[in-house]
Enzyme design. Structure first.
Site, PDB file in Angstrom:
ATOM      1  N   PRO A   2     -66.228  -7.256  56.010  1.00 35.30           N
ATOM      2  CA  PRO A   2     -65.234  -8.079  55.349  1.00 35.30           C
ATOM      3  C   PRO A   2     -63.805  -7.538  55.491  1.00 35.30           C
ATOM      4  O   PRO A   2     -63.519  -6.409  55.123  1.00 35.30           O
ATOM      5  CB  PRO A   2     -65.670  -8.114  53.892  1.00 35.30           C
ATOM      6  CG  PRO A   2     -66.864  -7.224  53.789  1.00 35.30           C
ATOM      7  CD  PRO A   2     -67.354  -6.984  55.154  1.00 35.30           C
ATOM      8  N   GLU A   3     -62.950  -8.354  56.067  1.00 35.05           N
ATOM      9  CA  GLU A   3     -61.534  -8.004  56.173  1.00 35.05           C
ATOM     10  C   GLU A   3     -60.778  -8.877  55.184  1.00 35.05           C
ATOM     11  O   GLU A   3     -61.406  -9.527  54.350  1.00 35.05           O
ATOM     12  CB  GLU A   3     -61.069  -8.199  57.620  1.00 35.05           C
ATOM     13  CG  GLU A   3     -61.961  -7.418  58.605  1.00 35.05           C
ATOM     14  CD  GLU A   3     -61.549  -7.550  60.057  1.00 35.05           C
ATOM     15  OE1 GLU A   3     -60.370  -7.806  60.328  1.00 35.05           O
ATOM     16  OE2 GLU A   3     -62.420  -7.407  60.934  1.00 35.05           O
ATOM     17  N   LYS A  61     -58.157  -4.935  51.697  1.00 41.00           N
ATOM     18  CA  LYS A  61     -59.598  -5.140  51.527  1.00 41.00           C
ATOM     19  C   LYS A  61     -60.085  -4.639  50.176  1.00 41.00           C
ATOM     20  O   LYS A  61     -61.278  -4.682  49.900  1.00 41.00           O
ATOM     21  CB  LYS A  61     -60.354  -4.425  52.648  1.00 41.00           C
ATOM     22  CG  LYS A  61     -59.917  -4.831  54.050  1.00 41.00           C
ATOM     23  CD  LYS A  61     -60.527  -3.924  55.101  1.00 41.00           C
ATOM     24  CE  LYS A  61     -59.808  -4.069  56.433  1.00 41.00           C
ATOM     25  NZ  LYS A  61     -60.205  -3.025  57.392  1.00 41.00           N
ATOM     26  N   HIS A  96     -81.052  -5.294  47.917  1.00 38.81           N
ATOM     27  CA  HIS A  96     -79.927  -4.376  48.018  1.00 38.81           C
ATOM     28  C   HIS A  96     -78.946  -4.480  46.863  1.00 38.81           C
ATOM     29  O   HIS A  96     -77.813  -4.037  46.977  1.00 38.81           O
ATOM     30  CB  HIS A  96     -79.207  -4.590  49.345  1.00 38.81           C
ATOM     31  CG  HIS A  96     -80.105  -4.433  50.535  1.00 38.81           C
ATOM     32  ND1 HIS A  96     -80.753  -3.255  50.821  1.00 38.81           N
ATOM     33  CD2 HIS A  96     -80.502  -5.309  51.490  1.00 38.81           C
ATOM     34  CE1 HIS A  96     -81.495  -3.405  51.900  1.00 38.81           C
ATOM     35  NE2 HIS A  96     -81.366  -4.647  52.323  1.00 38.81           N
ATOM     36  N   ARG A 119     -75.555  -1.467  53.287  1.00 41.75           N
ATOM     37  CA  ARG A 119     -75.253  -0.184  53.920  1.00 41.75           C
ATOM     38  C   ARG A 119     -74.568   0.833  53.013  1.00 41.75           C
ATOM     39  O   ARG A 119     -74.327   1.962  53.419  1.00 41.75           O
ATOM     40  CB  ARG A 119     -74.420  -0.404  55.174  1.00 41.75           C
ATOM     41  CG  ARG A 119     -75.295  -0.716  56.366  1.00 41.75           C
ATOM     42  CD  ARG A 119     -74.487  -1.180  57.557  1.00 41.75           C
ATOM     43  NE  ARG A 119     -74.528  -2.629  57.658  1.00 41.75           N
ATOM     44  CZ  ARG A 119     -74.039  -3.308  58.685  1.00 41.75           C
ATOM     45  NH1 ARG A 119     -73.458  -2.681  59.671  1.00 41.75           N
ATOM     46  NH2 ARG A 119     -74.130  -4.603  58.710  1.00 41.75           N
ATOM     47  N   ARG A 180     -45.085   5.748  66.441  1.00 44.74           N
ATOM     48  CA  ARG A 180     -46.454   6.059  66.848  1.00 44.74           C
ATOM     49  C   ARG A 180     -46.608   5.932  68.355  1.00 44.74           C
ATOM     50  O   ARG A 180     -46.413   4.856  68.914  1.00 44.74           O
ATOM     51  CB  ARG A 180     -47.439   5.098  66.185  1.00 44.74           C
ATOM     52  CG  ARG A 180     -47.433   5.149  64.680  1.00 44.74           C
ATOM     53  CD  ARG A 180     -48.142   6.390  64.176  1.00 44.74           C
ATOM     54  NE  ARG A 180     -48.453   6.240  62.771  1.00 44.74           N
ATOM     55  CZ  ARG A 180     -49.680   5.993  62.315  1.00 44.74           C
ATOM     56  NH1 ARG A 180     -50.675   5.883  63.137  1.00 44.74           N
ATOM     57  NH2 ARG A 180     -49.891   5.861  61.033  1.00 44.74           N
ATOM     58  N   ARG A 290     -66.541   2.286  68.247  1.00 51.76           N
ATOM     59  CA  ARG A 290     -66.903   0.878  68.073  1.00 51.76           C
ATOM     60  C   ARG A 290     -66.475   0.143  69.327  1.00 51.76           C
ATOM     61  O   ARG A 290     -66.492   0.718  70.396  1.00 51.76           O
ATOM     62  CB  ARG A 290     -66.280   0.312  66.809  1.00 51.76           C
ATOM     63  CG  ARG A 290     -64.769   0.392  66.775  1.00 51.76           C
ATOM     64  CD  ARG A 290     -64.248   0.048  65.410  1.00 51.76           C
ATOM     65  NE  ARG A 290     -63.887   1.266  64.695  1.00 51.76           N
ATOM     66  CZ  ARG A 290     -63.144   1.253  63.607  1.00 51.76           C
ATOM     67  NH1 ARG A 290     -62.742   0.123  63.101  1.00 51.76           N
ATOM     68  NH2 ARG A 290     -62.802   2.363  63.019  1.00 51.76           N
TER      69      ARG A 290
END
Length: 338
Positions: A2-3, A61, A96, A119, A180, A290
């Site tokens: 979920p974002e 989030k 869960h 999870r 950056r 990822r």
DNA sequence: ATACACGCCTGCTGGC
DNA sequence: TGCCAGCAGGCGTGTA
């Protein structure tokens, strides 16, 4: 996952049901879901039971519910968390289910909020509130008039505002990118720079703006930064309008229903399928344990020349060489002229 | 300060 | 059939 859009769908669904409700009971079915709860402040159940929920607020989030006593119930869905709104007699057979809240609402009566998380990357906690750094409203909610509005849970204070927040600082975002040297995707995923963006929407925004995720943040000119931010906002808003992205039953609203944005994805999860813009097969690349998905034709590393300091008479420039940042891949493309 | 590896977690899938 | 590696990946922590 979920974002931001998925968490906002959950927040918006929760808000009318929990605002004004009293916490009549708390069941912690799995204490691992309390890993962000500071035990020294007291027991989670004891601190929460009897409290009244004032609102449902979100930044990035993170979700929190300010409590009448001055603390807040903080929730993060992690990878697989759900907050499900249920009637009190709903069967408790969720494999869960980790935490269960029993609420009494002055209008809606008794209801239950189940925190379900396969999870266990998500968590709940009771946290103290601290004033926001900029004095503005802490996050998104329907009501911003309460005494809690300009306060934020201490564990969320380091999270930047999200790009849909009216108080989001565009200039600070540009400045963060400019200092950056790392790839722009890493910066997008840094919740301390801009919150709410995860792997899916980072890939989608980069595709929309035709930018390679490894393009150094510091190589972007003012216009590219502006376009990137606009793309991020557009992608988030579109996903929000479609109820978020769901691939399976894992990502759902408070009623357990899935969103539709998965049908609108252009790059994420589409490896091998044609880029909707140019037809070139989307590639999947390893990225920070990822995956990244991009169109090797539309999204190439660009050599760019940028003034480091406008006032510097020597006009030192930084040249970015794609070959140096794209090892072992010819898909990095040829640098565009200029 | 920035950058990045790592651990946390479970369930599913594919290869052998 | 069973076993195991790999994958999904947000976030806090630790190290350089």
């Amino acid at each position: 996952m979920p974002e931001l859009p998925e968490v906002e769908v959950v927040r918006a669904g929760l808000a009318p049901a929990v605002t004004g409700a009293r916490v009549a009971g708390v069941e912690v079915l799995d204490a691992r879901s309390l890993k962000r709860h500071e035990a020294a402040s007291g027991g989670f159940e004891a601190l929460l039971t009897g409290e009244r929920i004032e609102a449902a607020v979100r930044r990035g989030k993170f979700l929190w519910m300010p409590l009448a006593g001055g603390t807040a119930l903080v929730g993060h869905l992690g990878m697989s968390g759900q907050l499900l709104l249920r009637t009190p007699d709903h069967p408790g057979d969720d494999r869960h289910a980790r935490i269960r809240l029993h609420l009494e609402h002055p209008v809606h009566g008794e209801l239950r909020v189940d925190f379900v998380d396969q999870r266990i990357f998500g968590s709940m906690a009771i946290d103290r509130m601290v004033p926001t750094a900029d004095g503005e409203v802490a996050g998104f909610s329907a009501d911003v008039t309460g005494p809690w509005a300009r306060s934020i849970p201490s564990q969320v204070a380091h999270i930047a505002r999200d790009p849909l927040d009216p108080a989001f600082d565009d200039a600070a975002f540009a400045a963060a990118l400019a200092r950056r040297a790392t790839g722009v995707k890493r910066v997008l995923l840094d919740q301390g720079v801009a919150s709410g963006i995860g792997n899916i929407y980072a890939d989608e925004a980069l595709w929309a703006v035709r930018m390679h995720g490894e393009q150094p943040g510091s190589s972007l000119g003012r216009r590219r930064v502006r376009d990137l931010l606009a793309a991020v906002r557009e992608v988030l808003q579109k996903a929000l309008a479609e109820g978020g992205t769901s691939f399976d039953a894992q990502y759902v609203n408070v009623n357990g229903a899935s969103g539709y944005f998965a049908h609108s994805l252009n790059a994420y999860g589409r490896a091998g399928r044609p880029c909707p813009r140019c037809g070139t097969p989307i590639v999947r690349e390893a990225f920070m344990n990822r995956s990244s998905h991009r169109c090797p034709r539309c999204q190439r590393l660009r050599a760019s020349v940028r003034r480091v300091a406008a006032h510097d008479a020597s006009a030192r420039v930084v040249r970015v060489t794609p070959a140096a940042t794209s090892p072992g891949s010819s898909a990095g493309g040829t640098p565009a002229p200029g």
